[in-house]
Design a protein around this motif. Sequence first.
Motif, PDB file in Angstrom:
ATOM      1  N   TRP A   1       0.425   5.499   0.190  1.00 29.32           N
ATOM      2  CA  TRP A   1      -0.506   6.613   0.327  1.00 29.32           C
ATOM      3  C   TRP A   1      -0.108   7.720  -0.639  1.00 29.32           C
ATOM      4  O   TRP A   1       0.857   8.438  -0.440  1.00 29.32           O
TER       5      TRP A   1
ATOM      6  N   ILE B   1      -0.086   3.605   6.483  1.00 31.54           N
ATOM      7  CA  ILE B   1       0.227   3.314   5.088  1.00 31.54           C
ATOM      8  C   ILE B   1       1.431   4.154   4.681  1.00 31.54           C
ATOM      9  O   ILE B   1       1.402   5.386   4.811  1.00 31.54           O
TER      10      ILE B   1
ATOM     11  N   TRP C   1       0.847  -1.190   0.000  1.00 31.77           N
ATOM     12  CA  TRP C   1       0.000   0.000   0.000  1.00 31.77           C
ATOM     13  C   TRP C   1       0.880   1.236   0.000  1.00 31.77           C
ATOM     14  O   TRP C   1       1.864   1.310   0.747  1.00 31.77           O
TER      15      TRP C   1
END
Length: 263
Positions: A193, A228, A191
């Motif tokens: 961001w 994240i 992941w």
Amino acid sequence: MLLKNKIVIVSGIGPGLGVKLAIEAAREGAAGVVCAARSAEKLDDAERRIVEITDRCGVLKCVTDITDRAACERLVAQTIERFGRIDALINSAFVHGEMDYASTANLDDWHGPLNTNLLGTLKLTQSVLPQMKAQKSGAIVMVNTMAVRQVPPLGEAGYAASKAALAVSTKYLAKELGPHRIRVNTVHMGWMWGAPVQGYVAWQAGQLGIPEAELKAQIATGIPLGDIPTDDECARAALFMASDYASAVTGAALDVNGGAWMP
């Protein structure tokens, strides 16, 4: 500075990791950043953002479809004409394709991810090799995905298959190119961001009828570092593998995911 005086090519300039790789390369002292993407608009945005942080990094913009070998070779020729050398190639360009499952996918849909993520990446990689061999030096970084490491709950079978093939190809390249002092490594992103994930979280939160912050927190519960990672952080990890600090590293895979997956 990680990349002081280096000439760095970044493919796949876009609103997420791609543009951050270019920006962070410039911030880390690169003498030249070559930005490649299918869209001239994205290249203009990358140049603007680089110029905002430094006037010491030359920017070369090349509209490039990496699935077209002639386009890859034009990119390399323009780089050599402008800067005289190629120190690093960061292969970030990708096509995600459908959210699908191996058991039910329309396999014709896999051609897009395979053509770009595997074959296109290898075409651009092969195109830089004559120059790197002549220099007897170079670093190539393949941006890969955590979906190769573990099967995600969402279907990403075609995308993951193309990236898994790239991961294996990277090891072959590292073995073959080592005698030429060309290093080839992989970074497996989880992941991140940034714009793409922010868009996904906004959409999914709307579908579920919950606040975006709540969904983001749910995702973060599976990440030992507790949040994240940003695409800026992930970009810097990739650029480390292109730097002289990783001069003894080739054929390696670095997991950049806040600990969400550990070998």
